[in-house]
Scaffold this active site. Sequence first.
Site, PDB file in Angstrom:
ATOM      1  CG  HIS A  17      -1.925  -1.065   1.297  1.00 52.65           C
ATOM      2  ND1 HIS A  17      -2.185  -1.792   2.438  1.00 52.65           N
ATOM      3  CD2 HIS A  17      -2.754  -1.550   0.342  1.00 52.65           C
ATOM      4  CE1 HIS A  17      -3.135  -2.679   2.179  1.00 52.65           C
ATOM      5  NE2 HIS A  17      -3.501  -2.555   0.920  1.00 52.65           N
ATOM      6  CE  LYS A  41     -21.077  -9.927  12.394  1.00 53.47           C
ATOM      7  NZ  LYS A  41     -21.100 -10.497  11.040  1.00 53.47           N
ATOM      8  NE  ARG A  90      -2.820  -7.992  -4.389  1.00 55.72           N
ATOM      9  CZ  ARG A  90      -3.602  -8.241  -3.369  1.00 55.72           C
ATOM     10  NH1 ARG A  90      -3.111  -8.296  -2.169  1.00 55.72           N
ATOM     11  NH2 ARG A  90      -4.885  -8.452  -3.548  1.00 55.72           N
ATOM     12  CB  SER A 128      -4.454  -6.423   4.644  1.00 49.78           C
ATOM     13  OG  SER A 128      -4.102  -5.169   4.120  1.00 49.78           O
TER      14      SER A 128
END
Length: 163
Positions: A17, A41, A90, A128
Amino acid sequence: MNRAVYPGSFDPFTNGHLDITERGARLFDELIVAVLVNSEKNAMFSVDERKMMAREAAVHLPNVKVMSFDGLLVNFMRREKSRVILRGLRALSDFEYEFQLAQMNRQLAPETETFFMVTDAKYSYLSSRSVKEVFSFGGAIQEFVPPGVFRRMRERVPPRDLS
Ligand code: PNS
């Protein structure tokens, strides 16, 4: 003033990022890193934490601003008077989702253009999600994330064998 928006979940902000942010900051007068306020969540970090980490990582880039947005990206774009969405690509596997997103955004707001930036090869495997997974099993993540993110992740759950 050419202002672009680089939207994402950034949970957490990775070196991939940061690479897109740095390169985007060279191309546009102003770049807004826009952190999605989602109700996922299993998010590791709150929106405020995600913003703080992105801000810290991009502190050397004076034309980068970190904000959050809720709801539709195109509404945020209109509020911020930006017509360019910046996204990193990517691999081919990213393409289908990105293509759909770009088409939908264009349908919703024909004035917007999505710019894709090909990720630097050294970050092509990085996400991530994979950083969180490696971290959760005690693997070393230092080389994948900016120092501030690494520090915060270490504070979170002390993994078994983080070197
Ligand atoms: O980093 P991510 O999770 O791949 O980013 C996805 C993001 C935040 C760019 C995308 O989910 C988004 O823009 N969400 C806001 C809602 C919206 O505008 N969706 C577009 C129409 S499907």
